[in-house]
Write a protein that holds these residues in place. Structure first.
Motif, PDB file in Angstrom:
ATOM      1  N   GLY A 270       0.806  -1.210   0.000  1.00 45.86           N
ATOM      2  CA  GLY A 270       0.000   0.000   0.000  1.00 45.86           C
ATOM      3  C   GLY A 270       0.839   1.261   0.000  1.00 45.86           C
ATOM      4  N   ILE A 271       1.958   1.237  -0.758  1.00 42.76           N
ATOM      5  CA  ILE A 271       2.824   2.401  -0.852  1.00 42.76           C
ATOM      6  C   ILE A 271       3.276   2.580  -2.294  1.00 42.76           C
ATOM      7  N   VAL A 289       7.459   6.841  -1.044  1.00 38.08           N
ATOM      8  CA  VAL A 289       7.125   8.189  -1.491  1.00 38.08           C
ATOM      9  C   VAL A 289       5.771   8.600  -0.942  1.00 38.08           C
ATOM     10  N   THR A 290       4.786   7.716  -1.072  1.00 38.02           N
ATOM     11  CA  THR A 290       3.477   7.941  -0.458  1.00 38.02           C
ATOM     12  C   THR A 290       3.053   6.668   0.254  1.00 38.02           C
ATOM     13  N   GLY A 295      -3.865   1.759   4.653  1.00 32.29           N
ATOM     14  CA  GLY A 295      -3.291   0.601   3.974  1.00 32.29           C
ATOM     15  C   GLY A 295      -2.423  -0.225   4.906  1.00 32.29           C
ATOM     16  N   PRO A 296      -1.894  -1.351   4.426  1.00 33.98           N
ATOM     17  CA  PRO A 296      -1.101  -2.251   5.270  1.00 33.98           C
ATOM     18  C   PRO A 296       0.104  -1.564   5.916  1.00 33.98           C
ATOM     19  N   ALA A 297       0.879  -0.810   5.122  1.00 36.22           N
ATOM     20  CA  ALA A 297       2.058  -0.153   5.679  1.00 36.22           C
ATOM     21  C   ALA A 297       1.670   0.919   6.692  1.00 36.22           C
ATOM     22  N   ALA A 298       0.635   1.698   6.384  1.00 34.34           N
ATOM     23  CA  ALA A 298       0.198   2.756   7.296  1.00 34.34           C
ATOM     24  C   ALA A 298      -0.264   2.177   8.628  1.00 34.34           C
ATOM     25  N   GLY A 305       8.938   8.649   3.373  1.00 36.16           N
ATOM     26  CA  GLY A 305      10.323   8.950   3.710  1.00 36.16           C
ATOM     27  C   GLY A 305      11.061   7.788   4.319  1.00 36.16           C
ATOM     28  N   ASP A 306      10.339   6.790   4.884  1.00 34.68           N
ATOM     29  CA  ASP A 306      10.999   5.594   5.399  1.00 34.68           C
ATOM     30  C   ASP A 306      11.651   4.844   4.242  1.00 34.68           C
ATOM     31  N   VAL A 307      12.823   4.268   4.485  1.00 31.94           N
ATOM     32  CA  VAL A 307      13.565   3.544   3.447  1.00 31.94           C
ATOM     33  C   VAL A 307      13.598   2.055   3.816  1.00 31.94           C
TER      34      VAL A 307
END
Length: 355
Positions: A270-271, A289-290, A295-298, A305-307
């Motif tokens: 979800g990014i 980037v977004t 979503g799953p990541a959120a 900004g996370d890498v």
């Protein structure tokens, strides 16, 4: 594995001939004594070859009428008749951005008009439909994953280089391959799991055609050939890939039934992402980037900004590597994501969503 949409040729015939010649010269071919009045062993060899040739010809006669030539704008590709209602399955990269097409079937002297039903670039599949179904249109028979095994003889049918109704032969070289297609017109190429690897020659124009076993079943849709990075992107002979028939049936069935893909089976975070590089300009991770709200990541706490540097046990240095790692997962599967934020390393447990 990175691969290009250049269709590969094939090698290996010389090696096989040399091996066989060496076996004959060394006397390692066991020949049973002939019975009096009966056929000799030497006579049996051409008979076996003729049997295989007859089987090839039966399969070609059965399946080739279900394989069409497809013109999309200035591009030519292939397609396979999916049902008797005029639906044809092909590759998304064959249809491109076109909405209307010209289709030449085995029975049509002139191209027939067709329209796009839906294109699904994420799996590089699309369905088009003939505006009018001609008499005698013959759907292909699609097999399942249980019909595919390394070593099987297969035939690739399509329109390579515009040569309609062409057939090449080879074997299934491997199964379960995850392949990333090259980027096309600014869009990232699809990453596709569980592809069938074949030695049958796949050339430009074969895309969207049929990879067929000797039972006359379509076991895959030829999609691309590999390239050799050591030869400046030249085609890697004898290494081609086909989308498995089970995935074709899943995607095409949904498109025909609902007009879109409603259950892709493809895992997602979800990014949207981009590759980041280190001081030496080497890929060093994938930056979010977004991050889609809810979503799953959120839900797991990731932010823009996370890498991301690792998905489960798999290191992730680029967007392609992330796509390949996700292709091995399923929606609903939990996975540990390792990422960098503010100079520190963190982890999050993410339950994967669907693309």
């Amino acid at each position: 594995m990175d691969a290009s949409r250049i269709r590969a040729g094939r090698r290996g015939a010389v090696a096989v001939v040399l091996v066989c010649a060496a076996a004959l010269a060394g006397g390692c071919l066991a020949v049973p004594p002939a019975r009096k009045g009966g056929p000799t062993a030497r006579a049996a060899l051409p008979l076996a070859a003729n049997d295989l040739q007859d089987q090839y010809q039966r399969v070609i006669k059965q399946v080739l009428p279900s394989v069409v030539q497809l013109q999309a704008g200035q591009s030519l590709g292939s397609g396979v008749v999916y049902d008797d209602r005029g639906h044809i399955v092909t590759n998304a990269h064959v249809v491109g951005s076109e909405k209307t097409f010209r289709v030449t079937t085995a029975r049509s002297e002139e191209p027939l008009p067709a329209s796009l039903v839906y294109s699904y670039p994420e799996q590089d599949l699309a369905v088009i439909k003939l505006d009018k179904v001609p008499e005698g249109l013959r759907p292909a028979v699609f097999g399942g994953s249980d019909q595919v095994a390394a070593g099987q003889i297969v035939l690739a049918m399509g329109s390579p280089l515009g040569l309609s109704s062409s057939v090449t032969q080879g074997i299934v070289s491997g199964t379960g391959r995850t392949v990333s297609e090259p980027a096309d017109e600014g869009s990232p190429g699809a990453t596709i799991a569980n592809m069938v690897q074949t030695s049958a020659a796949i050339n430009p124009g074969n895309s969207g055609g049929a990879l067929v076993n000797l039972d006359g079943q379509v076991i895959g849709i030829p999609t691309l050939g590999a390239t050799d990075p050591g030869m400046q992107g030249a085609a890697a002979a004898g290494i081609g890939f086909a989308i498995p028939a089970s995935m074709v049936r899943t995607v095409a069935g949904q498109i025909i039934g609902t007009g879109k893909v409603t259950d892709s089976g493809r895992a997602a975070l979800g990014i949207t992402v981009r590759t980041v590089v280190d001081d030496g300009y080497r890929p060093a991770g994938v930056a979010a980037v977004t991050v889609r709200a809810g979503g799953p990541a959120a839900r797991a706490g990731l932010k823009a900004g996370d890498v991301i540097t690792r998905l489960g046990d798999t290191p992730v240095g680029s967007t392609t590597e992330l796509a390949e790692a996700l292709a091995e997962k399923r929606p609903g599967e939990p996975v540990t994501v390792t990422y960098q934020r503010s100079g520190g390393t963190r982890t999050a447990r993410v339950t994967l969503g669907e693309q």
